[in-house]
Design a protein around this motif. Structure first.
Motif, PDB file in Angstrom:
ATOM      1  N   SER A 546       0.819  -1.216   0.000  1.00 58.79           N
ATOM      2  CA  SER A 546       0.000   0.000   0.000  1.00 58.79           C
ATOM      3  C   SER A 546       0.850   1.262   0.000  1.00 58.79           C
ATOM      4  CB  SER A 546      -0.939  -0.003   1.212  1.00 58.79           C
ATOM      5  OG  SER A 546      -0.192  -0.028   2.425  1.00 58.79           O
ATOM      6  N   SER A 547       2.109   1.148   0.411  1.00 61.42           N
ATOM      7  CA  SER A 547       2.998   2.313   0.437  1.00 61.42           C
ATOM      8  C   SER A 547       3.448   2.737  -0.950  1.00 61.42           C
ATOM      9  CB  SER A 547       4.230   2.008   1.303  1.00 61.42           C
ATOM     10  OG  SER A 547       4.940   0.897   0.767  1.00 61.42           O
ATOM     11  N   TRP A 548       3.308   1.866  -1.940  1.00 61.38           N
ATOM     12  CA  TRP A 548       3.677   2.226  -3.309  1.00 61.38           C
ATOM     13  C   TRP A 548       2.579   3.122  -3.894  1.00 61.38           C
ATOM     14  CZ3 TRP A 548       5.982  -2.343  -6.620  1.00 61.38           C
ATOM     15  CH2 TRP A 548       7.143  -2.817  -6.002  1.00 61.38           C
ATOM     16  N   ARG A 549       2.927   4.331  -4.272  1.00 59.05           N
ATOM     17  CA  ARG A 549       1.950   5.242  -4.847  1.00 59.05           C
ATOM     18  C   ARG A 549       1.998   5.272  -6.373  1.00 59.05           C
ATOM     19  NH1 ARG A 549      -1.310   7.615  -0.950  1.00 59.05           N
ATOM     20  NH2 ARG A 549      -0.855   6.338   0.884  1.00 59.05           N
ATOM     21  N   ARG A 550       3.020   4.658  -6.947  1.00 57.58           N
ATOM     22  CA  ARG A 550       3.060   4.569  -8.410  1.00 57.58           C
ATOM     23  C   ARG A 550       4.111   3.538  -8.801  1.00 57.58           C
ATOM     24  NH1 ARG A 550       7.514   6.297 -10.631  1.00 57.58           N
ATOM     25  NH2 ARG A 550       6.546   6.211 -12.693  1.00 57.58           N
TER      26      ARG A 550
END
Length: 616
Positions: A546-550
């Protein structure tokens, strides 16, 4: 020429000496582009009687003896002497090659010229850059990027498929299931490589469906065994090739059997499946023979009475996937047969193979179980759990129980163990897996190949955080941050990592020659990033932290290039809310094959409100 030359004299040996195979003459050379101060052909003279590569005697003395000939342990070492003024640079070119002596002069004269060396190096880099460009990624995790973009590809193709050798296994042989699986990595890069591998391996099959377990190309040396899964990897890998390319013409390619005439790839695959279906126990489970994927279970079913639950899981998937192929080519009769057998097998595995909290691994010829709660050692095996999830064999009510069992018994600091607890004494009713020291290799270590399947299983469960956590536990660049404990290269996967029962818990081993690189690549790109080929097109189905924003993926697919930009503004693990293909919204997260040779821009927005799922 400043060259030392060596020739291995061919001498056919009788069948009771070594392999009995005629040896192939080898001629090789080592040269330098500047005048030689000396040379050495004697290993003992170079190292010294008690010396080693860390402190060779020749280096301490600063001179070589000039010894060559047939009366020593041969090496090739060249000594050059340079004088450099402050700030001065000089270039020395060292050549190492294998070529017939009459052709060596031209090669040396050519590559003693710096411009030729630089040109050759540029062509080599261009070759790898072009091959690797088929799929490139950019994520927030540098270790993930460097593995996926470069090292997993290079390890699988250069080391495992082409060289077929490594520091821990100097083989040179093709393994039937081994190099077939590694060819998966070429599908998004150059699927022609995978196609050639499929055709090559079909030629290692006998008319009764049995295949060589391994064979040495260019010789008559190959090993026919009673291992029960080998032949099934041919139809299994073929289905992935078809999903990537849509090239059903491969089914009509003709390849001769080892002991018979030419036949189509389609019929080779049928031989594989029919052989597997012919070897079942009275209660409808597949027989293990002298091993399945786990070669170390080499004594479980020597009398063809022992059963394999893992093979049951695997065969269910093979039957379902190949049934679709049969239906596509107009063989609905076979499709129906294989679908019915798959469902019958699924029911039997669940009826007889469930042990209460997990699936047992196998039954021996005498009926006793391994991988069962009744066992003091080898109580639970990883593959019998993960493949129940991967191939949708386990009913929903058992999946959570399996997951808890994996995390309770198998998931450790550096990844999931292949089995637990490790065997502490040899057992001639199980096989050579019990001969390894506890925690080493398959005997209670983290076997990387199986570990990649564990990540895949968690992605299937939509457990993104745990899937990525397992990847990080196994990831070489991250493991090597503690280099003294890891003791392996930080850029290629090890075949295994020592388990908690071993003396050196966490040590990496058997690097380079491992079939795990292609599977890790496939899991990272198709299941974590979720850019997955299907017959209809490229499915977009991320399963990310979930910490990956792209993240960004550039991927070739059926004659076009897709530049895929994925945004995750809500910080979700899974779910696609919007897909734009060249600015046009799609009604589902599936990129159609376009095949126009152009670059197409794809914008994906993840979110809790999802498009219609298209997961296979």
């Amino acid at each position: 020429l400043n060259c030392i030359f060596a020739r291995k004299r061919p001498l056919p040996t009788p069948p009771y000496i070594s392999t009995g195979q005629p040896e192939i003459s080898l001629e090789a050379f080592h040269s330098a582009s500047v005048r030689l101060e000396g040379f050495e052909g004697d290993k003992q003279a170079f190292l010294g009687r008690r010396g080693d590569l860390r402190r060779p005697l020749a280096v301490e003395r600063g001179r070589l003896t000039g010894e060559v000939g047939r009366f020593c342990d041969s090496v090739a070492s060249l000594h050059v002497r340079l004088s450099l003024s402050p700030g001065e640079e000089k270039t020395v070119i060292f050549l190492l090659g294998a070529e017939k002596r009459e052709n060596v002069r031209g090669l040396i004269e050519k590559y003693h010229r710096l411009e030729e060396v630089e040109s050759a190096f540029a062509r080599t880099r261009e070759f790898w850059d072009n091959l690797f460009s088929g799929l490139m990624v950019e994520t927030p995790e540098d270790a993930f990027n460097v593995l996926v973009n470069y090292w997993l590809k290079y390890q699988a193709i250069s080391g495992h498929m082409w060289a077929r050798t490594g520091y821990y296994q100097c083989s040179g042989a093709y393994g039937f299931r081994d190099q077939l699986q590694s060819s998966l990595i070429a599908l998004p890069l150059n699927p022609e490589i995978t196609k050639r591998q499929i055709i090559l391996h079909a030629g290692a099959q006998f008319t009764d469906g049995v295949v060589y377990h391994w064979w040495h190309p260019g010789t008559r040396l190959g090993m026919r065994t009673n291992i029960s899964d080998n032949m099934l990897w041919l139809p299994y890998i073929l289905t992935f090739y078809l999903e990537e390319t849509g090239d059903y013409s491969i089914l009509d390619e003709k390849v001769p059997y080892v002991d018979g005439p030419e036949d189509t790839i389609f019929n080779h695959c049928l031989k594989s499946i029919e052989l597997a279906l012919s070897k079942f126990s009275p209660r409808g489970l597949p027989l293990i023979g002298s091993g399945d994927w786990n070669d170390g279970l080499s004594a479980v079913g020597l009398q063809w009475r022992g059963e394999s639950v893992w093979l049951g899981h695997f065969l269910v998937g093979v039957l379902r996937r190949f049934a679709h192929v049969c239906r596509r080519v107009g063989r609905s009769d076979l499709a129906q047969k294989y679908e019915e057998r798959a469902e019958e097998l699924r029911k039997n595995v669940n009826k007889y193979g469930w042990d209460g909290e997990w699936y047992w691994r196998a039954s021996k010829d005498d009926g006793n179980l391994i991988g069962s709660r009744t066992c003091e050692e080898g109580m639970i095996y990883l593959n019998a759990q993960t493949w129940a999830i991967i191939n949708d064999v386990a009913p929903p009510e058992r999946v959570e129980t399996i997951r808890r069992s994996i995390e309770r018994h198998l998931l450790k600091d550096f990844g999931p163990l292949l089995l637990h607890p490790a065997y502490t004494k040899p057992d001639n009713t199980i096989g050579y897996i019990t001969r390894y020291a506890p925690g080493i290799r398959e005997n209670g270590g983290v076997y990387t190949h199986a570990g990649t399947w564990c990540i895949l299983a968690y992605c299937k469960l939509r457990e993104a955080e745990k899937a990525y956590d397992i990847f990080r536990r196994m990831c070489p660049p991250l493991r090597a941050l503690d280099a003294d404990a890891y003791q392996a290269e930080p850029y290629v996967l090890p075949g295994n990592t020592d388990g908690p029962a071993a003396k050196l818990y966490g040590r990496g081993s058997w690097t380079w020659y491992s079939g795990s690189a292609a599977w890790m690549f496939k899991v990272c790109t198709e299941w974590i990033l979720g850019i997955r080929p299907t017959e209809e097109g490229l499915l977009v189905d991320p399963c990310i932290p979930s910490s990956w924003r792209r993240f960004h993926v550039r991927r070739k697919f059926r004659g076009a290039i897709y530049e895929i930009e994925v945004e995750n503004p809500e910080g979700v693990n899974c779910g696609v809310a919007e897909v734009l293909l060249d600015g046009t919204p799609l009604d589902r997260p599936l990129l159609p094959p376009i095949g126009d040779g152009k670059i197409h821009r794809v914008r994906v927005k993840m979110g809790r409100t999802q498009l219609t799922a298209a997961r296979p």
